[in-house]
Structure formats: structure tokens, C-alpha cells
Design a protein around this motif. Structure first.
Motif, PDB file in Angstrom:
ATOM      1  N   PHE A   1       0.813  -1.199   0.000  1.00  0.00           N
ATOM      2  CA  PHE A   1       0.000   0.000   0.000  1.00  0.00           C
ATOM      3  C   PHE A   1       0.852   1.258   0.000  1.00  0.00           C
ATOM      4  CE2 PHE A   1      -4.357  -1.276   0.853  1.00  0.00           C
ATOM      5  CZ  PHE A   1      -4.987  -0.184   0.316  1.00  0.00           C
TER       6      PHE A   1
ATOM      7  N   ILE B   1      -0.871   0.049   5.361  1.00  0.00           N
ATOM      8  CA  ILE B   1      -1.680   1.264   5.440  1.00  0.00           C
ATOM      9  C   ILE B   1      -1.072   2.225   6.460  1.00  0.00           C
ATOM     10  CG2 ILE B   1      -3.938   2.187   6.037  1.00  0.00           C
ATOM     11  CD1 ILE B   1      -5.090  -0.488   5.141  1.00  0.00           C
TER      12      ILE B   1
ATOM     13  N   PHE C   1       0.222   6.081   5.852  1.00  0.00           N
ATOM     14  CA  PHE C   1      -0.225   7.256   6.618  1.00  0.00           C
ATOM     15  C   PHE C   1       0.950   8.001   7.221  1.00  0.00           C
ATOM     16  CE2 PHE C   1      -4.887   7.466   7.780  1.00  0.00           C
ATOM     17  CZ  PHE C   1      -5.257   6.979   6.556  1.00  0.00           C
ATOM     18  N   LEU C   2       1.882   7.224   7.752  1.00  0.00           N
ATOM     19  CA  LEU C   2       3.052   7.814   8.383  1.00  0.00           C
ATOM     20  C   LEU C   2       3.833   8.657   7.378  1.00  0.00           C
ATOM     21  CD1 LEU C   2       3.757   7.280  11.299  1.00  0.00           C
ATOM     22  CD2 LEU C   2       5.456   5.659  10.567  1.00  0.00           C
TER      23      LEU C   2
ATOM     24  N   GLN D   1       2.765   9.997   4.569  1.00  0.00           N
ATOM     25  CA  GLN D   1       2.008  11.194   4.193  1.00  0.00           C
ATOM     26  C   GLN D   1       2.229  12.305   5.193  1.00  0.00           C
ATOM     27  OE1 GLN D   1      -2.150  10.329   3.872  1.00  0.00           O
ATOM     28  NE2 GLN D   1      -1.894   9.047   2.071  1.00  0.00           N
ATOM     29  N   ASP D   2       2.137  11.936   6.469  1.00  0.00           N
ATOM     30  CA  ASP D   2       2.214  12.987   7.466  1.00  0.00           C
ATOM     31  C   ASP D   2       3.633  13.519   7.636  1.00  0.00           C
ATOM     32  OD1 ASP D   2       0.026  14.173   8.887  1.00  0.00           O
ATOM     33  OD2 ASP D   2       1.324  13.942  10.626  1.00  0.00           O
TER      34      ASP D   2
ATOM     35  N   ARG E   1       4.170  15.835   4.888  1.00  0.00           N
ATOM     36  CA  ARG E   1       3.391  17.056   5.125  1.00  0.00           C
ATOM     37  C   ARG E   1       4.102  17.972   6.114  1.00  0.00           C
ATOM     38  NH1 ARG E   1       0.790  19.220   9.013  1.00  0.00           N
ATOM     39  NH2 ARG E   1       0.942  17.350  10.276  1.00  0.00           N
ATOM     40  N   PHE E   2       4.528  17.409   7.262  1.00  0.00           N
ATOM     41  CA  PHE E   2       5.060  18.382   8.207  1.00  0.00           C
ATOM     42  C   PHE E   2       6.446  18.874   7.865  1.00  0.00           C
ATOM     43  CE2 PHE E   2       7.972  16.397  11.065  1.00  0.00           C
ATOM     44  CZ  PHE E   2       7.464  15.212  11.553  1.00  0.00           C
TER      45      PHE E   2
ATOM     46  N   GLU F   1       5.565  21.588   5.461  1.00  0.00           N
ATOM     47  CA  GLU F   1       4.889  22.694   6.109  1.00  0.00           C
ATOM     48  C   GLU F   1       5.843  23.505   6.986  1.00  0.00           C
ATOM     49  OE1 GLU F   1       1.093  21.222   7.323  1.00  0.00           O
ATOM     50  OE2 GLU F   1       0.520  23.204   8.041  1.00  0.00           O
TER      51      GLU F   1
ATOM     52  N   TYR G   1      -0.903  14.236  -0.554  1.00  0.00           N
ATOM     53  CA  TYR G   1      -1.976  13.251  -0.650  1.00  0.00           C
ATOM     54  C   TYR G   1      -2.201  12.747  -2.074  1.00  0.00           C
ATOM     55  CZ  TYR G   1      -2.475  15.322   3.872  1.00  0.00           C
ATOM     56  OH  TYR G   1      -2.190  15.796   5.128  1.00  0.00           O
TER      57      TYR G   1
ATOM     58  N   PHE H   1      -2.049   8.487  -2.682  1.00  0.00           N
ATOM     59  CA  PHE H   1      -2.980   7.433  -2.311  1.00  0.00           C
ATOM     60  C   PHE H   1      -3.898   7.025  -3.456  1.00  0.00           C
ATOM     61  CE2 PHE H   1      -5.810   4.960   0.147  1.00  0.00           C
ATOM     62  CZ  PHE H   1      -5.019   4.495   1.174  1.00  0.00           C
TER      63      PHE H   1
ATOM     64  N   LEU I   1      -3.694   3.803  -5.861  1.00  0.00           N
ATOM     65  CA  LEU I   1      -4.828   2.899  -5.971  1.00  0.00           C
ATOM     66  C   LEU I   1      -5.146   2.619  -7.436  1.00  0.00           C
ATOM     67  CD1 LEU I   1      -6.435   1.781  -3.672  1.00  0.00           C
ATOM     68  CD2 LEU I   1      -8.198   3.446  -4.151  1.00  0.00           C
TER      69      LEU I   1
END
Lengths: 318, 433
Positions: free
Chosen positions: A41, A115, A119-120, A122-123, A126-127, A130, A235, A238, A242
Motif C-alpha cells: 500500500f 496502510i 499514513f506515516l 504522508q504525514d 506534510r510536516f 509545512e 496526498y 494514495f 490505488l
């Protein structure tokens, strides 16, 4: 109908670009699935990480003043190699930390870890972004600006670059899998891990290499995506992943050529749907439904031909 | 120290006394401290303590119900943050039921569903469309919005519509196994969301991305249930029904078939379990719990739009199930409560705390790393850590253990059959909230 014909050349060009991207990401899914029977994934996220790393490298090189003096194709090559190397290591690391301890566990658990990894990632992306610029949407500097105009048709230079690089990568992978010793080992492990290990193939190493190659290709595709489309966010991976998985299933999972064909087919179909869905259904369905269209294809393929268009049906033995 | 623990473990009455003392202490501190999240959480923790006491089942239930119906609302009522607490408690109830629903599909039947929130959305929209003026756009008869009195019918209706969707999803994916199933359900969840997002044309059914606002609140005996403290009791009743249903299903013929299918499909089929029916029932029943709570959610929020029903939500519910322990009812209740409270309260409190720290100049945390925004990070980390180190969850599922001696000593066939029909359980109550 005339509208469909008028837009067809543009649809073909856009579809081929998207399809090439799907195809290479699908390769990563298919290679891992062929060996471990695991849906990685996190592969979509590796693609996303590649887009971000590539952009960062590109911005860094621009800051050093290299981009201005070197030919663009050379810059692209440097960015691709650095990004591919880093994302390859990332993929290997993920396999080592998150998948290998669970190789004997049930598939459900491994899928859930995958999964979690995605998620890890992505974040984390992101940070990092950011904290750098207060906003996680990044604009990639365009490396190949301008476009060709052929009889009313708009062909961007970056389109040619994406297609050519994608085809080169696919050829290289074909060569790697079919003509090298590592490729031979990979095919052996995919067929039967235990027997392969008896033939003195280091299974763990082969799996690591598979993850490296798949992730490096995925990361490099991220760079191509960033250069062609210009904006990226954490994002994108994902849904794109898919759909690339859909492409892999469409072509028959575990089948490398099938994944390429499936990716191209899906890209073309999706662009066709995006351009013409509302015209064909007389406004009943808007082009927003193009994602629904892609998933519907996935579900239909899985129901009626689970082995994919080019795959062979697996027989379940008890 | 060890001796005291031993004594506590052995003595029921001591346990009861300590528990009552604990509950009294925490509820008192909740009353006195006015606005203390810690006291509220500690009071909730008493459910877990209750679960681990060795009291007989009925008294556990009695104490648990007393806390839920009287002590919790009463002690929260005293402070200014009353609605806030009740809101969290309501959310916990909603998510616990949903997690129990997913637990049937994932934990018991072993079908990994990554689009579970779709059924929640279906339930929410079922009520949302008819309890706003939206329905008059396409319904040829009747006047809309329906009044809040219809809410009670819609709970049942939402349950059935969601179950229908569960079967609709189930039929095509029956041929698909394992990880393919996960992808298909993921796709299904996305399809439902996209469809709801775009169903404002050609006929405006869902009002698209704008969402449905001012949904009629539920009404009973002429009283409108507007506030969280009122909805709380509605949720509580549904939750109790869900727990009761899940408990009875778990040890029924159907529940055992689910577990058999989970362990080995082919073997289960060979033992005469109808695969199609068993799987479809899992999808339908799991979805129906979610649909019911969707109706309540729509009524509680009075506003729904497609952004409430994303992939993240589905994963959220999956985290609850995995954290608590797949297939374990008390575990899933605990997991759902922990994740919901983490989401709804702890992350916010942490963010506020960090903000106050940075305004005081003690540490500076970049805005990008504020705990509220790090939700995905925490969930991802939780998923990985639990999968790697505790894949059975906080309270692992236990199977019924048959008393072998009793089984062998009883020679009469009739008695033997009886002992099979009424197995002795090795797990007790499950009010671990």
C-alpha cells in the motif's frame, strides 16, 4: 459524436502521459506482489515522496545555479538518479522494518501495517514541507517549459520527456528482470521461495533488491509527475497508487508486461472518460465521475477476470 | 505490595469496595473541578476497571448501567463543560457501535473492509435527505422536511438501507479474496463518497459538496432533542442494543460460521457452511450498525457533507478494531473509546497545552507539528506498532473453552449434547468502555 472526435488527439496525448505514470507505478506493485503476494500500500506514498524529493533536489540545484548552465535533460538525469536512489532506500527500509518481521503473519496484518506506513509517510512529508514553507502544496519549477503546436494540437515538451523516460525505464526493467542474474533470482523467488533458497539464492536479499528497484522506479515516476503537472501535495500518492494498482490488476498482477499495458489502458480510458463522460451521457454524469469509472473497471475486472487481461488463472490447491 | 495485589485479586468484596471508592472519587473530582478533562477520563476508566473485577456478570452490568445512565451525566452536569463532555460521550457511543459493526466484518468473518464509512454515510444521508427540504426535489408525494418524530422510524430505515448496501457490495466481491477484497471495498467507499459529492445534478438529491444543513432534530413526546446530553441517551439505548446483538451473534451458529470462514474458507465450506450466505450476513449486519449510527450522527450534527465520510474515517474505525483486538467485543469497545477520546479531546487538549507553552515562551512548536494536525501520523504509528508487537490488540479475543473433564465424565448422550449447546465461557462481562 463530433466532440469526441475533435478531442480525441488531445485525449490520446493526455491519456498516454497519465498511462505511462500509472504503468511505472503499477510495475512496483506487480513486482512486490509477484514475490511476496503483498499489496504494498505504501507504494503510492513512495511515488509521492519521490515527487517531493525530486522537487527539493531541483530547487536545490536551481539555488546552486546549476540549472541555468546545464542542459535541462542533464539536470533531469541528476534529479532522477538522486531521487531514485533515495526512494529505493526508503522502500528497502520499509520492507526491512515493517514487512519482514510479519512475513509469516496473516495477510490481513501485513496489509494493515502497509496502510500504517502510508499514513506515516504522508504525514511526515506534510510536516516537513509545512515547516519549510507554511503550506503543504508545492509548485515544482518547470524544467521543460513551452510546447509544440502541431496542427492545432498542443504538445508540451514535458509530455515527450515523460513518455521517453518512461519507456526507457520500462525497457531497462525488462532487461534487468530477463537478462541479469538478479532478475533470474527474482523470478526464482517469485516462483518458489523455499526451492530458490535451496538453490543458494539469498531470498531476503532478493526481496530487498526488488523493493529497491520498484521503489526507485516509483520515486523517479514521482519526479516525472511533478515536472509534468507542476503542483504536488502529500496526498497525491494514495488515489494515484490505488489507480496504479487497478492498472496492475487489469494487466494481471505479477505480470510485468501486463502492468505496462494495463497502466496505458487505464490512463487512456480515464482521460477519455474525463473528456467525454458528460457529452456521452448528455450531462447526466459529470467528469467528476472519472474516479468512479476507474474503480468500476477494477471491480469489473476482479469479478469477471480476476487473473487480469494478460494473466493466467491461478489454481487454488488445498 | 505483591501481597496486597494478591489479596485484591482474590477478594470480590474488596474489589467492589475499591471500585465504588474510585467511582465516587473521580465523579466527585469531576463535580468539583468543573472543567477537568482528566477527571472525566478517569471516570470513564472505571468501565475498564469494572471489566477486570471478578464480580458476577449481572452485577457488572448493573454497575456499568448505573454509571452510564446516572453517575456520568450527573457528575458532568455540574460544570460549565457539560455539553462538551456529553458530546464526547455521545461520539464514543457512536464510534463504539460502528467499530463493533466493523468487528463483525473484519474481526469475526475476516473480510478486510476498507470502505466501511460508506455505510455510515448511507445512514446519515438517508435521514439527512428526508429531514431537510432536499427530498422535495425528487419525491413526487409528501411534504418535506419530515418532522423530528420520524427519526425513530429512520433509525430502523437507516439500518435496513445500510444493510442493503452491504449486500450490494457483498454480492460482487464474494469472488474476490483477501487483499483484493480490501482494495475493492476501498474503491467502493470512494465511489460512494464521490457519488454523494456529485449527486446534485441532474436531480439535486444530496446537494453535492455543499452538504445538507439544518437537519431536523429528533423529537419525542413533543420534546426536541437538541443537545448532546439528550442525544446521549438515544445513543446509549442503541449502543446497548448493538452490544446485546453482537454478544448473542458471537456465540450463535452464525458467529461460529464467521470464525470458521475466517480461519479457512475451504475447510469451512467442506464442513457445510454456506459461504455466500455467511459472508453476506457479515456484510449486512456490520453495515446495519453503522447505518443506524449514521442516522443518529446526522441528527446530532444537524449538518452533513461528503467530507465527513472520507477514507481517513474508514481507517480510523479500522484502527479502533485493531487496537482493541480483532474479534474481541470488549477489546473493540475499549479501542473505539480510546481512539475517539484521543481524537475528540486529548489531541485538542494537547494542542492547547502546547500553544499555551509557546505563548509563555517555554518551548516553541511549529504550527505544522501541532497534535491536531498529526492525526495521520499517530494513527499510522499506532497501526504499525500494534501490528508488529501486539497484533492481537489490547484485549485479545478469547475462544470458548470447553470443560474437557466435564465433557468426558458425562456418559449420557443427552447431557453431552446439552453441554455442547451451552458452552462454558471463559470471559465475563464486557463493559470496558
Amino acid at each position: 459524436m463530433t466532440q469526441v472526435w475533435d478531442t480525441l488527439p488531445q485525449v490520446l496525448i493526455d491519456g498516454l502521459t497519465l498511462g505511462a505514470i500509472y504503468a511505472i507505478i503499477a510495475l512496483g506493485y506487480t513486482m512486490v506482489y509477484g514475490i511476496l503476494e503483498l499489496i504494498n500500500f505504501a507504494h503510492g506514498e513512495i511515488f509521492m515522496a519521490g515527487a517531493f524529493i525530486g522537487t527539493a533536489v531541483l530547487i536545490g540545484l536551481t539555488g546552486l545555479g546549476w540549472v541555468a548552465v546545464m542542459p535541462a535533460i542533464f539536470v533531469l538525469l541528476i534529479v532522477l538518479v538522486i531521487t531514485g536512489g533515495l526512494t529505493g532506500m526508503l522502500g528497502m527500509g520499509i520492507e526491512r522494518l515493517a514487512y519482514r518481521p510479519l512475513r509469516k503473519a496473516s495477510k490481513l496484518i501485513t496489509l494493515i501495517t502497509a496502510i500504517g506506513v502510508s499514513f506515516l509517510l504522508q504525514d511526515i512529508v506534510r510536516f516537513i514541507t509545512e515547516t519549510q514553507q507554511n503550506n503543504y502544496i508545492v509548485n515544482t519549477p518547470s524544467l521543460f517549459p513551452g510546447s509544440l503546436s502541431v496542427s492545432g494540437l498542443n504538445i508540451r515538451y514535458s509530455f515527450l520527456v515523460v513518455i521517453i523516460v518512461a519507456i526507457l525505464m520500462m525497457i531497462a526493467l525488462e532487461f534487468f528482470v530477463n537478462r541479469t542474474k538478479w532478475g533470474l533470482a527474482m523470478r526464482a523467488v517469485a516462483q518458489d521461495q523455499d526451492t530458490a533458497s535451496l538453490m543458494s539464492v539469498n531470498v531476503n536479499k532478493v526481496i530487498s533488491v526488488t523493493f529497491f528497484v520498484g521503489s526507485a522506479l516509483g520515486g523517479a515516476t514521482g519526479v516525472l509527475f511533478a515536472i509534468h503537472y507542476g503542483t504536488i501535495d502529500p496526498y497525491i500518492g494514495f488515489i494515484l497508487g490505488l489507480k496504479a494498482f487497478t492498472a496492475a490488476v487489469l494487466g494481471g498482477i505479477g505480470n510485468i508486461r501486463g502492468a505496462m499495458a494495463g497502466g496505458m489502458l487505464l490512463g487512456l480510458l480515464e482521460m477519455f472518460a474525463a473528456a467525454n463522460l458528460s457529452a456521452i451521457t448528455a450531462g447526466l454524469l459529470s467528469s467528476e465521475y472519472k474516479d468512479v469509472f476507474a474503480f468500476a473497471i477494477l471491480i469489473l475486472v476482479l469479478i469477471f477476470r480476476p487473473e487480469g487481461l494478460f494473466g493466467r488463472a491461478a489454481i487454488e490447491k488445498v | 505490595m505483591k501481597k496486597i495485589l494478591e489479596q485484591i485479586r482474590g477478594n470480590k468484596w474488596l474489589q467492589l469496595g475499591l471500585l465504588v471508592g474510585y467511582i465516587a472519587l473521580t465523579s466527585l473530582s469531576l463535580i468539583l473541578a468543573q472543567r477537568s478533562v482528566a477527571a472525566f477520563l478517569l471516570l470513564l476508566l472505571s468501565f475498564l476497571l469494572l471489566y477486570y473485577t471478578k464480580l458476577p456478570n449481572w452485577s457488572k452490568w448493573a454497575i456499568g448501567l448505573a454509571i452510564m445512565f446516572f453517575i456520568l451525566p450527573f457528575s458532568a452536569m455540574q460544570g460549565p463543560a457539560y455539553q462538551e463532555y456529553m458530546d464526547v460521550a455521545t461520539l464514543v457511543g457512536i464510534y463504539v457501535s460502528m467499530a463493533l459493526g466493523l468487528n463483525i466484518v473484519v474481526g469475526m468473518a475476516g473480510l478486510l473492509d476498507l470502505g466501511f464509512v460508506a455505510f455510515f454515510a448511507v445512514g446519515a444521508y438517508t435521514y439527512g435527505i428526508f429531514a431537510t427540504a432536499q427530498a422535495s426535489n425528487f419525491m413526487p408525494f409528501g411534504t418535506y422536511p419530515l418532522s423530528g418524530n420520524s427519526f425513530w422510524i429512520f433509525i430502523i430505515l437507516g439500518c435496513f438501507v445500510a444493510a442493503l448496501f452491504g449486500v450490494l457490495l457483498g454480492i460482487p466481491v464474494l469472488r474476490v479474496k483477501g487483499d483484493y477484497l480490501a482494495i475493492v471495498t476501498l474503491g467502493f467507499g470512494e465511489i460512494i463518497r464521490i457519488v454523494f459529492n456529485n449527486l446534485d445534478q441532474p436531480v439535486n438529491i444530496t446537494n453535492g459538496a455543499l452538504g445538507l444543513s439544518s437537519i431536523a432534530p429528533p423529537k419525542i413526546f413533543g420534546i426536541e432533542l437538541l443537545y448532546s446530553n439528550q442525544i446521549y441517551f438515544v445513543v446509549l439505548f442503541i449502543l446497548l442494543f448493538v452490544i446485546f446483538a453482537v454478544r448473542s451473534l458471537e456465540h450463535s451458529k452464525l458467529g461460529r460460521s464467521w470464525k470458521a470462514v475466517r480461519e479457512n474458507e475451504i475447510a469451512a465450506q467442506a464442513m457445510g457452511i454456506p459461504l455466500v450466505k455467511t459472508k453476506l450476513m457479515a456484510f449486512a449486519i456490520g453495515a446495519s450498525f453503522s447505518g443506524m449510527m449514521g442516522v443518529v450522527f446526522a441528527a446530532k450534527q444537524a449538518f452533513i457533507d461528503p467530507t465527513s465520510f472520507t477514507m481517513l474515517q474508514s481507517i480510523n474505525i479500522l484502527v479502533m478494531v485493531l487496537l482493541g483486538g480483532m474479534g474481541s467485543v470488549p477489546g473493540v469497545i475499549l479501542g473505539a473509546a480510546v481512539v475517539t477520546i484521543l481524537n475528540a479531546q486529548v489531541l485538542n487538549e494537547l494542542t492547547m497545552w502546547f500553544n499555551s507553552l509557546s505563548t509563555a515562551g517555554i518551548i516553541t512548536l511549529p504550527d505544522a507539528m501541532s497534535p491536531v494536525k498529526m492525526q495521520r501520523f499517530f494513527f499510522g504509528a499506532l497501526l504499525i506498532l500494534f501490528a508488529l508487537y501486539r497484533s492481537k490488540g489490547l484485549i485479545p479475543a478469547k475462544n470458548v473453552v470447553y470443560d474437557k473433564q466435564k465433557f468426558l465424565s458425562e456418559k449420557g448422550t443427552k447431557k453431552r449434547l446439552q453441554s455442547v449447546a451451552a458452552p462454558k465461557e471463559d470471559e465475563h462481562g464486557h463493559t470496558g468502555s
